[in-house]
Design an enzyme around this catalytic site. Structure first.
Site, short mmCIF file in Angstrom:
data_model
loop_
_atom_site.label_atom_id
_atom_site.label_comp_id
_atom_site.label_asym_id
_atom_site.label_seq_id
_atom_site.Cartn_x
_atom_site.Cartn_y
_atom_site.Cartn_z
N CYS A 1 0.83 -1.21 0.00
CA CYS A 1 0.00 0.00 0.00
C CYS A 1 0.86 1.26 0.00
CB CYS A 1 -0.93 -0.03 1.19
SG CYS A 1 -2.06 -1.41 1.03
N GLU A 2 1.60 1.45 -1.05
CA GLU A 2 2.43 2.65 -1.22
C GLU A 2 2.54 2.93 -2.71
OE1 GLU A 2 5.35 3.99 0.97
OE2 GLU A 2 5.30 2.53 2.59
#
Ligand code: LLP
Length: 418
Positions: free
Chosen positions: A342-343
């Site tokens: 999640c980046e």
């Protein structure tokens, strides 16, 4: 060298099909060719033949015990930067007397362990570190072998995060501080001066910075010898680059020839500390495409390996070629190959021309044998992935896939009353 190639439209590592390994091991995984490791090591060794030398493989590049053991069998020494790397090197069969210990932040405990193990020398990076080594050697009643890592202030012309030999970097001692340091060390009975060293950076694709650094170190070496201090080793560090994309990196043989030319007339043993140029192109990362999607005119390939598995693209915008494991001649289109983390920075490639491949396809991320697994983490609670080694038509898992229990190992619930 080409241990990764297509045979009948399918990617192979030596004589094993990558698809077959993926079927047995699951994805993602790192895959190493033992032949590639051996041939790269031998390229160094043979280029030195006839000259007194020691190849101290930089363990940080790829520290798997199987890799270290393979190199140990070829007579490799090690360049280490922690107590953990010391133990790995010894466990894998590398002789203590062929280990050099680099790094700006060695702890007292690590220093003690290394003295007791009988390493070849510490590459000392500060006067305070020298004091700690002196004290620990005194306590143990042993003489600690040392060399100073000199910062020659040479621009390696590489990525700023991996250049280390400039004045502004944290590494080593300046030439003038090194002079004082040698004089101080010579007066301490707990120490034995063994060498002089430098390391100017990594992924260098030109030889000139190595030459400049060597000349500066050599000048200092000759000055120190004129004070009747004997120096046995000249350690020029690592740093030779490899081809990731379209760079042309010098071959190890060329690099060694250049060093030997600079060393002419010296009677010291030359030490090199290559990491990437031995392991980098000996490994790939194999990942499976989970999904593809398009939005705002961009195509994304979402794969099951993320920045926690291979940090280099996110960390240094490093380029790694990516090929489908099954060869295809579908047209190329710009694609972002991204991981599940999640980046936004979690990508393996951006705006990369990629063929059309369906969901479920295997992709090979090339040149991932160095600073791949060793920089991986459990970010997003992802278990670290397996490492597999191939020899001829056989393969073996040399580090198994972690399970959830590995990921939470050592954690416990907070049980004190709040
Ligand atoms: N010796 C010393 C003292 C080092 O600090 C290094 C690497 C080496 C030898 C080996 O250098 P090589 O031959 O592999 O270039 N994580 C970065 C690379 C960091 C290199 C750190 N020091 C990357 O993925 O590009």
């Amino acid at each position: 060298m080409n241990e990764f190639f297509y045979r009948n439209g399918e990617l192979y590592c030596e004589d094993v099909s990558v698809t077959k390994i993926a079927g047995e091991v699951g994805t993602p995984f790192y895959l190493y060719s033992s032949d590639a490791l051996i041939s790269r090591f031998k390229a160094y060794d043979q280029a030195f033949s006839g000259s007194s030398h020691l190849i101290c493989y930089a363990v940080k590049a790829n520290s798997n015990l199987a890799v270290l053991n393979l190199l140990a069998g070829l007579g490799s020494g090690a360049d280490i930067v922690s107590g953990g790397e010391l133990r790995r090197a010894l466990r894998a069969g590398i002789e203590a007397a062929s280990i050099v210990y680099s790094g700006v932040g060695k702890t007292e405990q690590e220093i003690r362990q290394a003295i007791e193990a009988g390493i070849l020398m510490f590459n000392v990076e500060s006067m305070q570190e020298l004091d700690v080594i002196t004290r620990q050697a005194g306590r143990l009643g042993l003489k600690a072998p040392i060399s100073f890592r000199v910062n020659p202030d040479v621009d390696p012309m590489t990525h700023p995060y991996i250049s280390t030999g400039l004045k502004k970097n944290k590494f080593g001692l300046s030439m003038s501080d090194a002079r004082k340091a040698y004089r101080a060390a010579a007066a301490r009975k707990e120490l034995r001066i063994s060498g002089i060293s430098c390391h100017i950076g990594s992924q260098l694709t030109e030889l000139q910075p190595f030459v400049d650094a060597f000349r500066r170190i050599r000048t200092l070496l000759e000055e120190i010898e004129s004070w009747d201090i004997e120096i046995k080793y000249i350690d020029t560090g690592g740093g030779l680059g490899i081809r990731y994309n379209d760079e042309t990196a010098p071959e190890p043989a060329q690099y060694v020839r250049t060093l030997l030319k600079e060393a002419e007339g010296l009677n010291q043993t030359v030490i090199v500390e290559p990491g990437r140029s031995i392991a980098g192109n000996a490994g790939i990362l194999v990942t499976r495409m989970l999904y593809t999607k398009e939005h705002e005119g961009r195509r994304f390939y979402i794969v099951d390996a993320g920045m926690n598995d291979l940090a280099r693209p996110s960390l240094y915008q490093a380029y790694h070629a990516i090929f489908p494991v099954e060869e295809t001649d579908t047209p190329l289109r710009e694609t972002d190959v991204v991981g599940p983390i999640c980046e936004t920075g979690d990508f393996l490639a951006r705006q990369r021309p990629m063929p059309d491949v369906p969901r479920g396809s295997l992709l090979a991320v090339m040149s991932a044998g160095a600073y791949g697994f060793t920089m991986s983490s459990n970010y997003n609670s992802r278990p670290r992935i397996p490492e597999v080694m191939v020899k001829g038509d056989r393969f073996q898992v040399v580090r198994s896939r972690e399970g959830f229990e590995h990921v939470i190992r050592g954690e416990r619930l907070f049980e004190l009353d709040c």
